[in-house]
Design an enzyme around this catalytic site. Structure first.
Site, PDB file in Angstrom:
ATOM      1  N   HIS A 131      -7.959 -29.673 -15.795  1.00  0.00           N
ATOM      2  CA  HIS A 131      -8.446 -31.073 -16.268  1.00  0.00           C
ATOM      3  C   HIS A 131      -8.703 -31.832 -17.310  1.00  0.00           C
ATOM      4  CE1 HIS A 131     -12.848 -31.863 -17.333  1.00  0.00           C
ATOM      5  NE2 HIS A 131     -12.424 -32.265 -18.141  1.00  0.00           N
ATOM      6  N   GLU A 132      -7.741 -31.700 -18.197  1.00  0.00           N
ATOM      7  CA  GLU A 132      -6.854 -32.825 -19.145  1.00  0.00           C
ATOM      8  C   GLU A 132      -5.812 -33.257 -18.263  1.00  0.00           C
ATOM      9  OE1 GLU A 132      -8.984 -32.966 -21.315  1.00  0.00           O
ATOM     10  OE2 GLU A 132      -9.780 -31.233 -22.113  1.00  0.00           O
ATOM     11  N   HIS A 135      -7.631 -36.334 -16.060  1.00  0.00           N
ATOM     12  CA  HIS A 135      -8.036 -36.951 -17.057  1.00  0.00           C
ATOM     13  C   HIS A 135      -6.714 -38.252 -17.378  1.00  0.00           C
ATOM     14  CE1 HIS A 135     -12.202 -36.035 -18.352  1.00  0.00           C
ATOM     15  NE2 HIS A 135     -11.486 -35.211 -19.135  1.00  0.00           N
ATOM     16  N   ASP A 141     -14.870 -37.682 -16.925  1.00  0.00           N
ATOM     17  CA  ASP A 141     -15.092 -36.230 -16.618  1.00  0.00           C
ATOM     18  C   ASP A 141     -16.755 -36.825 -15.759  1.00  0.00           C
ATOM     19  OD1 ASP A 141     -15.782 -36.065 -19.686  1.00  0.00           O
ATOM     20  OD2 ASP A 141     -15.071 -34.519 -18.365  1.00  0.00           O
TER      21      ASP A 141
END
Length: 195
Positions: A131-132, A135, A141
């Site tokens: 997930h990070e 980014h 998000d």
């Protein structure tokens, strides 16, 4: 790791050149490719390579490696590789006691914090890492969201362990780095994304 080959043999290989810029491999601009060679026109651009340094990720190092491998399996336009010893990485990954977060600087560059607070609450470390890294690859998000959306982050709950981007997320990363977009300068981002 994906193995990429160019059709058309030596002629096509000479038409595509890679240059290293800040630790990142960049495909030659479209103008440098010959219009006389159909093989070159049909060949995909080489993946943009970004290195990451997980030396400061402590107990999360294997989760970070797996998160990077998931992105490598999921998209063709980007490849995440561990930085060589002494090499300045595009992405720095650190462990701390806060909440996981990403601090992108430019597209494909920045710092990821693998926060122990989320892990202590029961969130999956590989999902957090993927997930990070999402980014850093330009994804925002998408909260609230279902477990099938990697970028739904913590809103999917602690039972969600899915570390894979969905089709829309893959497509967005491909668009951020693939085709003609790969020839453009990365967009600047100086925001903290706390999940």
């Amino acid at each position: 790791m994906h193995v990429r080959t160019l059709a058309g043999g030596l002629a096509a290989a000479l038409l595509v050149s890679l240059s290293l810029t800040g630790g990142q491999a960049v495909a030659a601009p479209a103008a440098a490719r010959s219009a006389d060679s159909p093989a070159a026109a049909d060949s995909p651009l080489a993946a943009r390579v970004f290195t990451y340094d997980a030396a400061g990720a402590a107990e999360f190092r294997s989760a970070v490696d797996r998160g990077a491998a998931i992105w490598n399996e999921s998209v063709d336009a980007v490849e995440l590789r561990p930085a060589a010893a002494g090499q300045r990485a595009n992405i720095r990954v650190l462990a701390d006691n806060g909440w996981p977060r990403a601090l992108p600087t430019t597209l494909g560059n920045g710092t990821v914090y693998m926060g122990r607070q989320a892990v202590d609450q029961g969130y999956n470390t590989i999902r957090i890492a993927a997930h990070e890294l999402g980014h850093i690859l330009g994804l925002p998000d998408r909260k609230p969201g279902p477990c099938s959306s990697l970028m739904s982050g913590s809103s999917a709950g602690t039972a969600c362990t899915n570390p894979y981007p969905n089709a829309a997320e893959k497509s967005e990363v491909e668009g951020n780095f693939g085709g003609e977009l790969a020839d453009r300068a990365p967009r600047a981002r100086a925001e903290v994304i706390v999940d």
